[in-house]
Scaffold this motif. Structure first.
Motif, PDB file in Angstrom:
ATOM      1  N   SER A  77      96.644   1.476  61.360  1.00  0.00           N
ATOM      2  CA  SER A  77      98.075   1.574  61.637  1.00  0.00           C
ATOM      3  C   SER A  77      98.912   1.371  60.379  1.00  0.00           C
ATOM      4  N   ARG A  78      98.494   0.450  59.509  1.00  0.00           N
ATOM      5  CA  ARG A  78      99.240   0.203  58.271  1.00  0.00           C
ATOM      6  C   ARG A  78      99.212   1.424  57.367  1.00  0.00           C
ATOM      7  N   GLU A  91     101.648   4.079  58.854  1.00  0.00           N
ATOM      8  CA  GLU A  91     103.057   3.748  58.634  1.00  0.00           C
ATOM      9  C   GLU A  91     103.453   3.973  57.180  1.00  0.00           C
ATOM     10  N   PRO A 121     101.927   8.402  67.777  1.00  0.00           N
ATOM     11  CA  PRO A 121     102.210   7.581  68.967  1.00  0.00           C
ATOM     12  C   PRO A 121     103.561   6.861  68.876  1.00  0.00           C
ATOM     13  N   GLN A 122     104.007   6.328  70.025  1.00  0.00           N
ATOM     14  CA  GLN A 122     105.324   5.714  70.090  1.00  0.00           C
ATOM     15  C   GLN A 122     105.424   4.460  69.221  1.00  0.00           C
ATOM     16  N   TRP A 123     104.323   3.680  69.116  1.00  0.00           N
ATOM     17  CA  TRP A 123     104.378   2.460  68.314  1.00  0.00           C
ATOM     18  C   TRP A 123     104.689   2.750  66.851  1.00  0.00           C
ATOM     19  N   LEU A 124     104.245   3.929  66.363  1.00  0.00           N
ATOM     20  CA  LEU A 124     104.519   4.283  64.977  1.00  0.00           C
ATOM     21  C   LEU A 124     105.987   4.654  64.805  1.00  0.00           C
ATOM     22  N   ARG A 125     106.560   5.396  65.770  1.00  0.00           N
ATOM     23  CA  ARG A 125     107.982   5.726  65.726  1.00  0.00           C
ATOM     24  C   ARG A 125     108.821   4.450  65.723  1.00  0.00           C
ATOM     25  N   THR A 126     108.420   3.495  66.564  1.00  0.00           N
ATOM     26  CA  THR A 126     109.155   2.236  66.645  1.00  0.00           C
ATOM     27  C   THR A 126     109.067   1.474  65.328  1.00  0.00           C
ATOM     28  N   ALA A 127     107.860   1.428  64.721  1.00  0.00           N
ATOM     29  CA  ALA A 127     107.671   0.712  63.462  1.00  0.00           C
ATOM     30  C   ALA A 127     108.522   1.322  62.351  1.00  0.00           C
ATOM     31  N   ASP A 145     112.268   0.493  63.023  1.00  0.00           N
ATOM     32  CA  ASP A 145     112.595  -0.896  62.701  1.00  0.00           C
ATOM     33  C   ASP A 145     112.660  -1.121  61.199  1.00  0.00           C
TER      34      ASP A 145
END
Length: 323
Positions: free
Chosen positions: A283-284, A287, A302-308, A311
């Motif tokens: 994941s790192r 990002e 995925p959505q978690w990457l968009r959120t990261a 932010d």
């Protein structure tokens, strides 16, 4: 040209042993009469070449004869073998040996060539420490005593005891059977086996090393390039890899592909932008790769990457939002 041919003739005899005049003529692309004249010239110059009569006869050098570059020690000769890449010599602790060997090579050149060679060196620069954007190449620090011990064990075929600091783990001692050394993008690696299983160790994470007297359990011959490709493929196929769907400006494609592990799907949208499905190590990694492309790329999933990414952008905007 004749001098070059005479050297080639000696090297052919050294490599293959006894060769007929016909074979030598074919290899050197000259007539057999020219070969016979060259053999006479070598004999007159003191090169111990002799003829064997008979059906399977030919020309050969006396056993033990060899031409040498006087003064090269083991490490200097080894440094020349890896000199195709300056980073290779540095990664394996052979930088000073390479410099010393090259001085001896220059000293061995004929006087007429020496000045020309010195001038040519001033006109060529290979792998400078910074690129056009002034980004400095980061070379890993490996203690000379450590890499020397690793190198000795690899070439001697002995077991090796290393203290290794794996990522996120306490350094531990382990005994391995060294296979070979690889350098990739300024980073050195030790290929080895441990209890019969393949292992790859980053040289910069070896804190201490000790060559053991016990012979290593390994094959006599190894295709190091193939072994590295197989381990790289296993590395890409395992771990905590993530798949990301990206929409991006085609002008930045190479930057993304150059950092990703693999590209699974690639399509072109109606507006000319690319839509790719790529995999990253974790994941790192994902990002970081998307953040550096700025607004020229958008992670669709995925959505978690968009959120990261959102932010992180919000935090940057907040930091610079005040005068």
């Amino acid at each position: 040209m004749r001098a070059d041919r005479l050297v080639s003739l000696v090297l052919l005899l050294r490599r293959h042993g006894r060769l007929s005049a016909t074979t030598l003529a074919a290899e050197l692309e000259v007539s057999t009469r020219t070969v016979l004249r060259d053999i006479e010239a070598l004999s007159a110059a003191g090169v111990p070449v002799y003829a064997e009569r008979g059906r399977h006869g030919g020309f050969a050098l006396l056993p033990g004869f060899r031409t040498e570059l006087t003064g090269l020690n083991h490490d200097e000769a080894l440094a020349l073998l890896v000199a195709g890449s300056r980073s290779g010599a540095q990664a394996f602790g052979l930088g000073s040996a390479l410099a010393s060997a090259m001085r001896k090579v220059v000293d061995a050149l004929p006087e007429s060539y020496r000045a020309t060679a010195a001038g040519a060196v001033q006109r060529v620069l290979v792998d400078p420490e910074t690129d056009l954007l002034s980004r400095r190449l980061v070379e890993e620090e490996v203690p000379g005593t450590v890499v020397a011990e690793v190198r000795r064990a690899v070439f001697a075929g002995h077991k090796l005891r290393i203290q290794y600091a794996a990522v996120g783990q306490t350094p531990k001692w382990r005994t391995v059977d060294p296979i070979g050394l690889v350098t990739v993008r300024e980073q050195g690696y030790l290929l080895a086996t441990r209890s019969g299983a393949d292992r790859t160790y980053r040289l910069s994470r070896i804190l201490a090393a000790e060559e053991l007297a016990e012979p290593a359990q390994r094959p006599d011959r190894i295709d190091l390039d193939r072994a590295w490709q197989e381990r790289s493929a296993r590395f890409r196929a395992g771990g905590d890899q993530v798949a990301v769907l990206v929409r991006m400006d085609p002008a930045r494609r190479e930057e993304l592909v150059g950092t990703a592990l693999a590209v699974r799907v690639e399509e072109t949208d109606a507006d000319g932008w690319l839509r790719l499905e790529v995999t990253f190590q974790d994941s790192r990694h994902a990002e970081w790769a998307l953040w550096r492309l700025g607004t020229d790329a958008e992670a669709l999933a995925p959505q978690w990457l968009r959120t990261a990414l959102r932010d992180r952008a919000a935090a940057i905007a907040a930091r610079y939002g005040h005068p």
